[in-house]
Design a protein around this motif. Structure first.
Motif, PDB file in Angstrom:
ATOM      1  N   ARG A 235       0.218   5.168  -1.411  1.00  0.00           N
ATOM      2  CA  ARG A 235      -0.155   4.899  -2.782  1.00  0.00           C
ATOM      3  C   ARG A 235      -1.001   3.625  -2.825  1.00  0.00           C
ATOM      4  NH1 ARG A 235      -0.432   8.442  -6.353  1.00  0.00           N
ATOM      5  NH2 ARG A 235      -0.266   6.835  -7.939  1.00  0.00           N
ATOM      6  N   CYS A 236      -2.026   3.636  -3.668  1.00  0.00           N
ATOM      7  CA  CYS A 236      -2.875   2.461  -3.870  1.00  0.00           C
ATOM      8  C   CYS A 236      -2.897   2.124  -5.359  1.00  0.00           C
ATOM      9  CB  CYS A 236      -4.303   2.726  -3.392  1.00  0.00           C
ATOM     10  SG  CYS A 236      -4.457   2.962  -1.609  1.00  0.00           S
ATOM     11  N   GLU A 237      -2.862   0.837  -5.672  1.00  0.00           N
ATOM     12  CA  GLU A 237      -2.868   0.405  -7.067  1.00  0.00           C
ATOM     13  C   GLU A 237      -3.703  -0.855  -7.212  1.00  0.00           C
ATOM     14  OE1 GLU A 237       1.168  -0.179  -8.261  1.00  0.00           O
ATOM     15  OE2 GLU A 237       1.700   1.948  -8.135  1.00  0.00           O
TER      16      GLU A 237
ATOM     17  N   GLY B 264      -4.695  -4.543  -7.953  1.00  0.00           N
ATOM     18  CA  GLY B 264      -3.943  -5.748  -7.655  1.00  0.00           C
ATOM     19  C   GLY B 264      -3.514  -5.850  -6.215  1.00  0.00           C
ATOM     20  N   VAL B 265      -3.720  -4.772  -5.438  1.00  0.00           N
ATOM     21  CA  VAL B 265      -3.346  -4.758  -4.018  1.00  0.00           C
ATOM     22  C   VAL B 265      -4.546  -4.274  -3.214  1.00  0.00           C
ATOM     23  CG1 VAL B 265      -1.739  -3.884  -2.291  1.00  0.00           C
ATOM     24  CG2 VAL B 265      -0.943  -4.281  -4.629  1.00  0.00           C
ATOM     25  N   LEU B 266      -4.835  -4.951  -2.129  1.00  0.00           N
ATOM     26  CA  LEU B 266      -6.006  -4.639  -1.315  1.00  0.00           C
ATOM     27  C   LEU B 266      -5.972  -3.205  -0.806  1.00  0.00           C
ATOM     28  CD1 LEU B 266      -8.526  -6.086   0.022  1.00  0.00           C
ATOM     29  CD2 LEU B 266      -7.111  -6.213   2.080  1.00  0.00           C
ATOM     30  N   ILE B 267      -7.118  -2.536  -0.865  1.00  0.00           N
ATOM     31  CA  ILE B 267      -7.245  -1.175  -0.352  1.00  0.00           C
ATOM     32  C   ILE B 267      -7.382  -1.233   1.180  1.00  0.00           C
ATOM     33  CG2 ILE B 267      -8.708   0.877  -0.314  1.00  0.00           C
ATOM     34  CD1 ILE B 267      -9.611   0.055  -3.183  1.00  0.00           C
ATOM     35  N   PRO B 268      -6.565  -0.491   1.924  1.00  0.00           N
ATOM     36  CA  PRO B 268      -6.705  -0.482   3.386  1.00  0.00           C
ATOM     37  C   PRO B 268      -8.079   0.025   3.812  1.00  0.00           C
ATOM     38  CG  PRO B 268      -4.622   0.509   2.724  1.00  0.00           C
ATOM     39  CD  PRO B 268      -5.430   0.326   1.471  1.00  0.00           C
ATOM     40  N   ARG B 269      -8.620  -0.586   4.863  1.00  0.00           N
ATOM     41  CA  ARG B 269      -9.920  -0.182   5.400  1.00  0.00           C
ATOM     42  C   ARG B 269      -9.732   0.580   6.706  1.00  0.00           C
ATOM     43  NH1 ARG B 269     -10.429  -2.854   0.757  1.00  0.00           N
ATOM     44  NH2 ARG B 269     -12.582  -3.378   0.224  1.00  0.00           N
ATOM     45  N   PRO B 270     -10.637   1.510   7.002  1.00  0.00           N
ATOM     46  CA  PRO B 270     -10.535   2.250   8.267  1.00  0.00           C
ATOM     47  C   PRO B 270     -10.519   1.345   9.491  1.00  0.00           C
ATOM     48  CG  PRO B 270     -12.110   3.309   6.802  1.00  0.00           C
ATOM     49  CD  PRO B 270     -11.740   2.003   6.152  1.00  0.00           C
ATOM     50  N   GLU B 271     -11.265   0.226   9.437  1.00  0.00           N
ATOM     51  CA  GLU B 271     -11.318  -0.648  10.612  1.00  0.00           C
ATOM     52  C   GLU B 271      -9.963  -1.292  10.914  1.00  0.00           C
ATOM     53  OE1 GLU B 271     -13.642  -2.776   7.217  1.00  0.00           O
ATOM     54  OE2 GLU B 271     -13.441  -0.751   8.047  1.00  0.00           O
ATOM     55  N   THR B 272      -9.101  -1.374   9.913  1.00  0.00           N
ATOM     56  CA  THR B 272      -7.781  -1.959  10.137  1.00  0.00           C
ATOM     57  C   THR B 272      -6.918  -1.059  11.012  1.00  0.00           C
ATOM     58  OG1 THR B 272      -7.927  -3.184   8.065  1.00  0.00           O
ATOM     59  CG2 THR B 272      -5.728  -2.879   8.954  1.00  0.00           C
TER      60      THR B 272
ATOM     61  N   GLY C 232       1.456 -10.518   5.168  1.00  0.00           N
ATOM     62  CA  GLY C 232       0.445 -10.023   4.236  1.00  0.00           C
ATOM     63  C   GLY C 232       0.341  -8.519   4.271  1.00  0.00           C
ATOM     64  N   THR C 233       1.418  -7.837   3.957  1.00  0.00           N
ATOM     65  CA  THR C 233       1.475  -6.389   4.188  1.00  0.00           C
ATOM     66  C   THR C 233       0.672  -5.557   3.206  1.00  0.00           C
ATOM     67  OG1 THR C 233       3.028  -4.626   4.761  1.00  0.00           O
ATOM     68  CG2 THR C 233       3.562  -5.922   2.803  1.00  0.00           C
ATOM     69  N   GLY C 234       0.424  -6.047   1.990  1.00  0.00           N
ATOM     70  CA  GLY C 234      -0.355  -5.261   1.020  1.00  0.00           C
ATOM     71  C   GLY C 234       0.323  -3.944   0.689  1.00  0.00           C
ATOM     72  N   THR C 235      -0.363  -2.847   0.935  1.00  0.00           N
ATOM     73  CA  THR C 235       0.209  -1.518   0.686  1.00  0.00           C
ATOM     74  C   THR C 235       1.317  -1.167   1.669  1.00  0.00           C
ATOM     75  OG1 THR C 235      -1.391  -0.450   2.149  1.00  0.00           O
ATOM     76  CG2 THR C 235      -1.976  -0.600  -0.204  1.00  0.00           C
ATOM     77  N   GLY C 236       1.402  -1.934   2.755  1.00  0.00           N
ATOM     78  CA  GLY C 236       2.341  -1.608   3.829  1.00  0.00           C
ATOM     79  C   GLY C 236       1.723  -0.774   4.925  1.00  0.00           C
ATOM     80  N   CYS C 237       0.398  -0.611   4.900  1.00  0.00           N
ATOM     81  CA  CYS C 237      -0.256   0.332   5.814  1.00  0.00           C
ATOM     82  C   CYS C 237       0.006   0.007   7.283  1.00  0.00           C
ATOM     83  CB  CYS C 237      -1.760   0.405   5.536  1.00  0.00           C
ATOM     84  SG  CYS C 237      -2.663  -1.146   5.749  1.00  0.00           S
TER      85      CYS C 237
ATOM     86  N   ALA D 184     -17.513   5.905 -12.410  1.00  0.00           N
ATOM     87  CA  ALA D 184     -18.857   5.515 -12.846  1.00  0.00           C
ATOM     88  C   ALA D 184     -18.908   4.040 -13.226  1.00  0.00           C
ATOM     89  CB  ALA D 184     -19.298   6.382 -14.023  1.00  0.00           C
ATOM     90  N   ALA D 185     -17.778   3.489 -13.663  1.00  0.00           N
ATOM     91  CA  ALA D 185     -17.711   2.072 -14.028  1.00  0.00           C
ATOM     92  C   ALA D 185     -17.530   1.168 -12.805  1.00  0.00           C
ATOM     93  CB  ALA D 185     -16.562   1.849 -15.005  1.00  0.00           C
ATOM     94  N   GLY D 186     -17.477   1.786 -11.618  1.00  0.00           N
ATOM     95  CA  GLY D 186     -17.394   1.015 -10.390  1.00  0.00           C
ATOM     96  C   GLY D 186     -16.011   0.851  -9.820  1.00  0.00           C
ATOM     97  N   GLU D 187     -15.012   1.480 -10.431  1.00  0.00           N
ATOM     98  CA  GLU D 187     -13.653   1.360  -9.919  1.00  0.00           C
ATOM     99  C   GLU D 187     -13.541   2.095  -8.588  1.00  0.00           C
ATOM    100  OE1 GLU D 187      -9.120   2.257 -11.482  1.00  0.00           O
ATOM    101  OE2 GLU D 187     -10.697   1.706 -12.911  1.00  0.00           O
ATOM    102  N   PRO D 188     -12.937   1.463  -7.569  1.00  0.00           N
ATOM    103  CA  PRO D 188     -12.817   2.115  -6.259  1.00  0.00           C
ATOM    104  C   PRO D 188     -12.091   3.454  -6.347  1.00  0.00           C
ATOM    105  CG  PRO D 188     -12.295  -0.215  -6.080  1.00  0.00           C
ATOM    106  CD  PRO D 188     -12.413   0.086  -7.551  1.00  0.00           C
ATOM    107  N   LEU D 189     -12.526   4.393  -5.524  1.00  0.00           N
ATOM    108  CA  LEU D 189     -11.935   5.727  -5.522  1.00  0.00           C
ATOM    109  C   LEU D 189     -10.421   5.678  -5.313  1.00  0.00           C
ATOM    110  CD1 LEU D 189     -14.423   7.862  -3.419  1.00  0.00           C
ATOM    111  CD2 LEU D 189     -13.606   8.415  -5.710  1.00  0.00           C
ATOM    112  N   GLN D 190      -9.986   4.785  -4.435  1.00  0.00           N
ATOM    113  CA  GLN D 190      -8.561   4.738  -4.103  1.00  0.00           C
ATOM    114  C   GLN D 190      -7.723   4.323  -5.302  1.00  0.00           C
ATOM    115  OE1 GLN D 190     -11.057   3.372  -2.429  1.00  0.00           O
ATOM    116  NE2 GLN D 190     -10.884   3.803  -0.238  1.00  0.00           N
TER     117      GLN D 190
END
Length: 300
Positions: free
Chosen positions: A90-92, A94-102, A130-135, A70-76
């Motif tokens: 895993r998502c945390e 400080g690290v970009l959330i992977p997008r479906p388009e990727t 720039g691996t981020g989550t490693g997705c 409700a405070a706007g935090e992303p679901l992931q």
């Protein structure tokens, strides 16, 4: 009079209404994700367990998750994970959330891996910047067994998270994760041997980031992974400099970019020279999304 129990259906309905009033664009989906995470049920299983009452611990966890969303935090970030292609990551914060388009970028990189295998590269090597989550790196390694992948990131948080995701997927023997700027600390002996250089860099132009990107993204995800400079191509220009050094002859550069920047990006690659072909690929919504450039092969 006994209090009505908080069943799966009741908590889903209440959460959907509450999040809708708080401005969630997809309140039912959010409710399903949160409750599935709390109960351990799949979203399908929720609907065949409508009468299942939640335990006190589940209710407490659900309440906390609802307030975060409700405070706007992303679901992931709330649930701590998300599916990407054939893996779960895993998502945390400080690290970009992977997008479906990727996922389209992974498809392009896999074409480069397959092309390398066809001409006898053994093993095929991939460098991801720039691996981020490693997705991207972990998807390539899991979908093309035997491929060697080196993944880098400047962020210490991203490297730690990608390493945990790599360990969870048991891909440590074929994926190396290095904290560095671009490829500065990658083993020099590997330079010139990569079949694919792939990157989803920060590519949103600064003005677009401040004026058009939703607050849910700007307020919660790292600016380091989003802001691509005035035209969105700051990191891309550096990748163009790296590509001739990192790629083997005939190797592929695959980069996800802002749709308004791709023509300029392609023009920069063509002006650089040394490329057999430079193409712009569309995503599933037919928007320009990926630049693919293939280095000229050695003359025989």
């Amino acid at each position: 009079m006994a209090q009505e129990p908080w069943t799966t259906k009741r908590i889903l309905d209440w959460t959907s209404g509450y999040l809708e009033r708080k401005g969630d664009e997809h309140p039912r989906l959010s409710a399903e994700w949160l409750l599935a995470d709390v109960t351990g049920l799949s979203r399908v299983e929720l609907y065949v367990n409508f009468d299942r009452p939640l335990s006190p611990d589940e209710l407490a966890c659900m309440h906390a998750a609802i307030e975060q969303r409700a405070a706007g935090e992303p679901l992931q970030y709330v649930t701590g994970e998300m599916p990407f292609r054939h893996i779960v990551l895993r998502c945390e914060k400080g690290v970009l959330i992977p997008r479906p388009e990727t996922e389209i970028l992974v498809d392009a990189a896999l074409e480069g891996v397959d092309r390398a295998a066809d001409v006898g590269a053994d093993p095929a090597r991939v460098l991801e910047v720039g691996t981020g989550t490693g997705c991207i790196a972990l998807s390539i390694a899991s979908e093309r067994p035997g491929t060697e992948v080196v993944a880098t990131d400047l962020s210490e948080e991203a490297v730690r998270l990608a390493t945990r995701n790599c360990e969870a997927l048991e891909l440590g023997e074929v994926v190396s994760i290095v904290q560095t700027d671009l490829a500065a600390d990658v083993d020099p002996s590997l330079m010139g041997s990569f079949s694919v250089l792939v990157c989803n860099p920060p590519y949103i132009p600064t003005s677009v980031l401040s004026e058009q990107v939703p607050a849910e993204v700007v307020d919660h995800e790292p600016a380091l992974a989003l802001d691509g400079g005035s035209d969105g191509l700051d990191v891309y220009r550096r990748l163009l400099g790296l590509a001739p050094v990192a790629l083997a002859p005939g190797g592929m550069l695959a980069v996800e970019l802002y749709e308004g920047s791709l023509d300029a990006a392609a023009a920069l690659a063509r002006a650089q020279g040394g490329w057999e072909r430079v193409e712009i690929c569309e995503d599933l919504t037919h928007r320009p999304r990926i630049l693919v450039a293939v280095r000229k092969a050695e003359k025989r």
